[in-house]
Design an enzyme around this catalytic site. Structure first.
Site, short mmCIF file in Angstrom:
data_model
loop_
_atom_site.label_atom_id
_atom_site.label_comp_id
_atom_site.label_asym_id
_atom_site.label_seq_id
_atom_site.Cartn_x
_atom_site.Cartn_y
_atom_site.Cartn_z
N SER A 273 3.75 2.75 0.34
CA SER A 273 3.50 1.45 -0.27
C SER A 273 2.04 1.34 -0.63
O SER A 273 1.19 2.06 -0.09
CB SER A 273 3.86 0.33 0.71
OG SER A 273 2.86 0.22 1.72
N ASP A 274 1.71 0.46 -1.57
CA ASP A 274 0.31 0.11 -1.75
C ASP A 274 -0.09 -0.80 -0.59
O ASP A 274 0.74 -1.16 0.26
CB ASP A 274 0.10 -0.56 -3.11
CG ASP A 274 -1.32 -0.35 -3.64
OD1 ASP A 274 -2.24 -0.13 -2.82
OD2 ASP A 274 -1.51 -0.38 -4.86
N ALA A 275 -1.35 -1.16 -0.54
CA ALA A 275 -1.87 -1.88 0.62
C ALA A 275 -1.09 -3.16 0.89
O ALA A 275 -1.07 -4.08 0.06
CB ALA A 275 -3.35 -2.20 0.41
N ASP A 276 -0.44 -3.20 2.05
CA ASP A 276 0.30 -4.37 2.52
C ASP A 276 1.45 -4.79 1.60
O ASP A 276 1.98 -5.90 1.73
CB ASP A 276 -0.64 -5.57 2.73
CG ASP A 276 -1.44 -5.47 4.01
OD1 ASP A 276 -0.87 -5.01 5.03
OD2 ASP A 276 -2.63 -5.83 4.01
N SER A 277 1.87 -3.91 0.69
CA SER A 277 2.89 -4.37 -0.27
C SER A 277 4.29 -4.44 0.33
O SER A 277 5.17 -5.06 -0.28
CB SER A 277 2.88 -3.52 -1.53
OG SER A 277 3.34 -2.21 -1.30
#
Length: 747
Positions: A273-277
């Site tokens: 995932s991208d950051a916190d996505s």
């Protein structure tokens, strides 16, 4: 690998022995914020230090499988030891990092590398970046970014290859090969992690993080090809995008991450995932809570959650009990991550040689590659009267003017965290060293650096934005610049955006030169001294006035560690600019989004006269770039007038260097299908070749147009189409090429 499973016996034995919590821990990657000692953001710093303590505790309990942003080899070894000793099975951690355009040695920003149109220098640059990063213990690059970008308001276009799917595909594959080598586990290489899957470059209004609404034909024909090329080059990782795509968050989109990425493209690596996505599936009001977010992310196809705190995946144990998530799906992701750790050799060699790391980081040959890349990336946009190259023996005084001319931080651009400012060469440094006392070099800032309206998300890392001296007098500095230009033989003005004005969370609503730079430019030109504008940017800026009044304009992007040396070599002719624009350069922000591959309208006579108040054509077309010589195209010929659906046609053209010095030309072929199931773009790049042509010589260039170049996805059939039609071919130096031929495809 064990027969039938596709995974090794060790991986299968670990899966059998691990508890549910241990498996979940392998699917979590934490940010690890070790801030600079001199950071002055006290509240933020304390919060990040608390987060760091939490991460170390999780790592020591076997509840983290990967970390992000660790770059010191001693820290890598310490944390790796904690990971191995912190779980019952001795499983090593995976260390990722944003290795975007270099590590210690900084190369031109990715849009600049794309402007080389040269896959060999791109691959070489990223192999150097990989060697340096792997030496300190980094295993995986969060790069390349392969998003197509057609709206320059979007700040992250600086990380990609521009507007075109073919150029984007070539650049994506070259970067994957550079980072990763021919396979995972090559010594001195990293896992390549193409991002952001999919469509992030089409964010609404060019506003970072906002939703994306793309038609199916745009997805398949424009935005997907660079990812396909990256997967075919062997990329071991794909990063999911943050945003909503057609109403479904990309991180929770099973059609996107499983049906398209794995089933259609054949990707067999791991998805992060991208950051916190994953957590943000709840933020999006898509998931009902963090448990639901974790379930949806995993079931969609995410294998590893990148987060700063409280991962959604850490909440999924209850979902296993009530059947919302299966053990088989959990194990599938754990296998993928254990397998990549095994392929990298981390079970046998988890630690790095700290002394060897320092030797590799200081390797002088890496700086040579950086200089060459910066030289090849530069695009000469204007050179009226042959002002460039300058003659070092005939220039008595050079006035170097502008707030970016002496900025070590700006010349290397955004997305760098481990650079060494002491070895960075500014434009002023480069010119002074090149002239070596043969001429007087006077530097004047002229104006202060403008400030962003909002802080950069990277400000916490320090050493981010240069500032004028505390006693800076704007009026006196402006006048000093005018005075210096007045008595100089030539004024080199270094203008553009500060590096924190572009990149992530750095979109702009307009494209003017920031602050008071336009007024300074006009005042210096008014002195009558010949002016060379050296533009530092990662996107097109509004150059309407400059394109009429400034005789020479050189786009150097953010050229990196050896940027100043490269710029001096270009200005004084030791090397010639040979870069070409990877995007269409608009006249003003009112034209965006803009690109070359548009379809024919019902009013073709006025196709490029749509605005009543100014021209509708761009300021500079896609593929454009000048040099210090000239080229002539002649005798365009095809090896056949008619071909079958599955056949390839060969296009040949003679390119003559009509100047008196050797040069590099980028020969570009554009194609148009006149009729068919769907309307096709008037011109679409389908082949190109970068070629060296000696002064006065003629080279015959041969380019192929096969069935893959003619196949497209049609919204009418909702499938791929390869069909008979008449095709137009143009060959030339940019998207306005005039040399034309045609052929017919029959069944």
């Amino acid at each position: 690998m064990s027969e039938g499973t596709g995974f090794s016996a060790r991986v299968e034995e670990l899966i059998d022995a691990m508890s549910t919590q241990e498996k979940i821990g392998q699917l979590i990657q934490y940010f690890y914020f070790k801030l600079p000692a001199d950071t002055d953001l006290a509240a933020t710093s304390e919060g990040m230090r608390e987060q760091t303590r939490m991460v170390e505790e999780q790592l020591a309990q076997g509840r983290a499988g990967a970390l992000l942003f660790v770059r010191d080899p001693a820290d890598v070894n310490r944390l790796q030891r904690a990971a191995i000793e912190g779980n019952r099975h001795g499983i090593p951690a995976l260390f990722g990092y944003d290795v975007i355009h270099g590590f210690r040695t900084v190369f031109p920003v990715p849009i600049g590398l794309a402007a080389t149109w040269d896959e060999s220098i791109i691959e070489e640059a990223q192999s150097v970046a990989a060697r340096e990063a792997r030496a300190v213990g980094i295993h995986w690059a969060f790069a390349p970014m392969v998003d197509i970008a057609r709206d320059p308001r979007w700040g992250r276009m600086i990380e990609g290859a521009g507007e075109d799917p073919l150029l984007g595909s070539v650049v994506a594959a070259a970067q994957v090969r550079g980072f990763q080598g021919e396979r995972l586990g090559v010594p001195g290489r990293l896992i390549a992690g193409p991002k952001h899957f999919l469509g992030y470059g089409a964010a609404l209004g060019g506003r970072d993080y906002d939703e994306v609404d793309l038609s199916d034909q745009e997805i398949w024909n424009t935005y997907l090809p660079p990812f396909r090329a990256a997967v075919e080059a062997g990329a071991g990782n794909i990063m999911a995008a943050y945003m909503d795509l057609n109403g479904v968050p990309a991180t929770g989109n099973r059609w996107l991450l499983t049906d398209v990425l794995r089933d259609e493209l054949g990707f067999d690596g791991f998805v992060v995932s991208d950051a916190d996505s994953v957590r943000d599936l709840f933020t999006h009001h898509f998931a009902s809570d963090l448990t639901d977010a974790g379930v949806r992310g995993l079931n969609a196809g995410v294998d590893l959650e990148m987060t700063a705190f409280d991962p959604a995946f850490s909440h999924i144990e209850d979902a296993l009990a009530d059947g919302r998530l299966t053990v088989e799906r959990l194990d599938q992701s754990v296998r993928r991550l254990l397998c990549v750790k095994e392929q990298l050799g981390l079970f046998e060699s988890p630690y790095v040689d700290e002394d060897e790391a320092q030797r590799i980081l200081s390797a002088p040959e890496h700086r040579v590659v950086a200089r060459r890349a910066a030289e090849q990336a530069a695009v000469l946009l204007r050179n009226e009267g042959g002002l460039l190259p300058l003659d070092a023996d005939r220039v008595g005084t050079v006035a170097v003017i502008g707030p970016l001319a002496d900025s070590r931080r700006d010349i290397i651009g955004p997305w760098v965290f481990d650079h060494d400012s002491s070895e960075t060469v500014t434009v002023v440094d480069g010119i002074r060293t090149y002239l070596d006392g043969r001429a007087q070099v006077v530097f004047e800032r002229g104006v202060a650096e403008p400030k962003r309206g909002t802080p950069s998300i990277f400000d916490v890392w320090g050493d981010h934005s240069p500032s004028a001296p505390a006693d800076f007098d704007p009026q006196a500095a402006f006048q000093a610049a005018i005075d210096a230009a007045t008595v100089a033989d030539v004024a080199v003005m270094v203008l553009g955006e500060q590096q924190d004005m572009i990149g992530e969370n750095a979109s702009r609503s307009e494209l003017h030169l920031p602050g008071d730079q336009q007024r300074l430019l006009e005042a210096v030109v008014a002195t009558g001294t010949p002016v060379v504008l050296v533009l530092m940017s990662g996107r097109p800026l509004d150059l309407r006035w400059a394109a009429e009044h400034v005789p020479a304009i050189l786009e150097v992007w953010y050229p990196g560690t050896q940027g100043g040396t490269a710029v001096a070599n270009l200005l004084f002719g030791d090397t010639a600019p040979a870069g070409r624009l990877p995007f269409t350069w608009p006249r003003s922000v009112g034209q965006v989004p803009i690109h070359h591959a548009v379809t024919r309208s019902h009013a073709p006579a006025t196709q490029f006269q749509r605005y009543w108040n100014e021209e509708s054509v761009p300021l500079f077309p896609f593929g454009y770039g000048l040099g210090y010589t000239s080229f002539e195209y002649a005798d365009l010929r095809l090896d056949a007038d008619t071909v079958g659906l599955d056949q390839t046609i060969t296009v040949s053209v003679d390119v003559t260097n009509t100047g008196d010095r050797d040069g590099v030309e980028v020969v570009q072929l554009y194609l148009h299908q006149r009729y068919g199931t769907s309307s096709r773009p008037l011109r679409q790049l389908k082949a190109f070749q970068r070629v060296h042509v000696a002064a006065g010589a003629t080279e015959t260039i041969t380019l192929a147009v096969g069935p893959d170049a003619r196949r497209y996805w049609s919204a009418a059939t909702r499938d791929w189409v390869l069909e008979p039609s008449v095709f137009d071919v143009w060959v030339g130096s940019d998207a306005t090429a005039q040399l034309h031929a045609e052929f017919t495809v029959i069944e």
